[in-house]
Write a protein that holds these residues in place. Structure first.
Motif, PDB file in Angstrom:
ATOM      1  N   LEU A 236     -94.143 -13.453 -26.208  1.00  0.00           N
ATOM      2  CA  LEU A 236     -94.085 -12.552 -25.061  1.00  0.00           C
ATOM      3  C   LEU A 236     -93.448 -13.197 -23.838  1.00  0.00           C
ATOM      4  CD1 LEU A 236     -97.560 -10.845 -25.410  1.00  0.00           C
ATOM      5  CD2 LEU A 236     -95.329  -9.828 -25.894  1.00  0.00           C
ATOM      6  N   ASN A 237     -93.414 -14.506 -23.814  1.00  0.00           N
ATOM      7  CA  ASN A 237     -92.822 -15.220 -22.691  1.00  0.00           C
ATOM      8  C   ASN A 237     -91.435 -15.756 -23.006  1.00  0.00           C
ATOM      9  OD1 ASN A 237     -94.675 -15.404 -20.289  1.00  0.00           O
ATOM     10  ND2 ASN A 237     -96.066 -15.817 -21.982  1.00  0.00           N
ATOM     11  N   ASP A 238     -90.867 -15.319 -24.108  1.00  0.00           N
ATOM     12  CA  ASP A 238     -89.544 -15.768 -24.514  1.00  0.00           C
ATOM     13  C   ASP A 238     -88.680 -14.544 -24.769  1.00  0.00           C
ATOM     14  OD1 ASP A 238     -87.412 -17.355 -25.350  1.00  0.00           O
ATOM     15  OD2 ASP A 238     -88.127 -17.383 -27.418  1.00  0.00           O
ATOM     16  N   GLY A 239     -87.738 -14.311 -23.891  1.00  0.00           N
ATOM     17  CA  GLY A 239     -86.860 -13.164 -24.061  1.00  0.00           C
ATOM     18  C   GLY A 239     -86.379 -12.644 -22.725  1.00  0.00           C
ATOM     19  N   PHE A 240     -85.847 -11.459 -22.767  1.00  0.00           N
ATOM     20  CA  PHE A 240     -85.296 -10.804 -21.581  1.00  0.00           C
ATOM     21  C   PHE A 240     -86.151  -9.584 -21.281  1.00  0.00           C
ATOM     22  CE2 PHE A 240     -82.333  -7.872 -19.468  1.00  0.00           C
ATOM     23  CZ  PHE A 240     -81.863  -8.684 -18.447  1.00  0.00           C
ATOM     24  N   VAL A 241     -86.727  -9.537 -20.095  1.00  0.00           N
ATOM     25  CA  VAL A 241     -87.641  -8.462 -19.715  1.00  0.00           C
ATOM     26  C   VAL A 241     -86.946  -7.447 -18.823  1.00  0.00           C
ATOM     27  CG1 VAL A 241     -89.727  -7.914 -18.377  1.00  0.00           C
ATOM     28  CG2 VAL A 241     -89.704  -9.881 -19.913  1.00  0.00           C
ATOM     29  N   VAL A 242     -87.217  -6.193 -19.098  1.00  0.00           N
ATOM     30  CA  VAL A 242     -86.798  -5.090 -18.236  1.00  0.00           C
ATOM     31  C   VAL A 242     -88.067  -4.335 -17.865  1.00  0.00           C
ATOM     32  CG1 VAL A 242     -85.449  -2.963 -18.095  1.00  0.00           C
ATOM     33  CG2 VAL A 242     -84.554  -4.915 -19.382  1.00  0.00           C
ATOM     34  N   ALA A 243     -88.281  -4.120 -16.581  1.00  0.00           N
ATOM     35  CA  ALA A 243     -89.443  -3.381 -16.089  1.00  0.00           C
ATOM     36  C   ALA A 243     -88.938  -2.261 -15.190  1.00  0.00           C
ATOM     37  CB  ALA A 243     -90.380  -4.307 -15.325  1.00  0.00           C
ATOM     38  N   ILE A 244     -89.333  -1.045 -15.518  1.00  0.00           N
ATOM     39  CA  ILE A 244     -88.812   0.125 -14.816  1.00  0.00           C
ATOM     40  C   ILE A 244     -89.965   0.978 -14.299  1.00  0.00           C
ATOM     41  CG2 ILE A 244     -87.442   2.237 -15.086  1.00  0.00           C
ATOM     42  CD1 ILE A 244     -86.067   0.781 -17.459  1.00  0.00           C
ATOM     43  N   HIS A 245     -89.853   1.409 -13.065  1.00  0.00           N
ATOM     44  CA  HIS A 245     -90.808   2.343 -12.475  1.00  0.00           C
ATOM     45  C   HIS A 245     -90.097   3.680 -12.319  1.00  0.00           C
ATOM     46  CE1 HIS A 245     -92.848   4.307  -9.024  1.00  0.00           C
ATOM     47  NE2 HIS A 245     -93.889   3.968  -9.739  1.00  0.00           N
ATOM     48  N   ILE A 246     -90.726   4.740 -12.803  1.00  0.00           N
ATOM     49  CA  ILE A 246     -90.156   6.081 -12.709  1.00  0.00           C
ATOM     50  C   ILE A 246     -91.174   6.995 -12.042  1.00  0.00           C
ATOM     51  CG2 ILE A 246     -89.339   8.101 -14.009  1.00  0.00           C
ATOM     52  CD1 ILE A 246     -88.590   6.115 -16.276  1.00  0.00           C
ATOM     53  N   GLU A 247     -90.717   7.747 -11.063  1.00  0.00           N
ATOM     54  CA  GLU A 247     -91.552   8.785 -10.468  1.00  0.00           C
ATOM     55  C   GLU A 247     -90.897  10.126 -10.784  1.00  0.00           C
ATOM     56  OE1 GLU A 247     -93.452  10.288  -6.217  1.00  0.00           O
ATOM     57  OE2 GLU A 247     -92.294   8.426  -6.286  1.00  0.00           O
TER      58      GLU A 247
END
Length: 98
Positions: free
Chosen positions: A11-22
């Motif tokens: 979980l700590n190895d890779g590329f993270v994308v975090a998106i907030h949508i309203e």
């Protein structure tokens, strides 16, 4: 439910994308459906470790999407898929601001 079997290290190895949508007023259920439909084809991509859309139970128009890819190139590949582009087209219809 898909069980990944990922370790803390995974979980700590890779590329993270975090998106907030309203979601706009009256559109929250449609957004929830779009995100739900995106899970299976996204998780089937070889470079995807996790794709988790979350809908707030206290503010149902608020969504958070957590994505984990093996690397940034896998994120780029995801952006080229038909399912990603169809979802983006629906989320950001003409006249909407990104």
């Amino acid at each position: 439910m898909h069980t990944t079997g990922l370790t803390w290290t995974d979980l700590n190895d890779g590329f993270v994308v975090a998106i907030h949508i309203e979601a706009k007023s009256g559109e929250a259920d449609a957004v929830a459906a779009l995100l739900a439909d995106l899970v299976a084809p996204t998780m089937a991509e070889p470079g995807v470790k996790l794709f988790i859309p979350y809908r707030s139970p206290t503010s149902p128009a608020m969504f958070f999407v957590f994505e984990l890819y093996v690397d940034q190139a896998a994120w780029g590949t995801h952006q080229e898929t038909a399912h990603f582009n169809a979802c983006i087209k629906e989320l950001f219809a003409p006249g909407d601001e990104a």
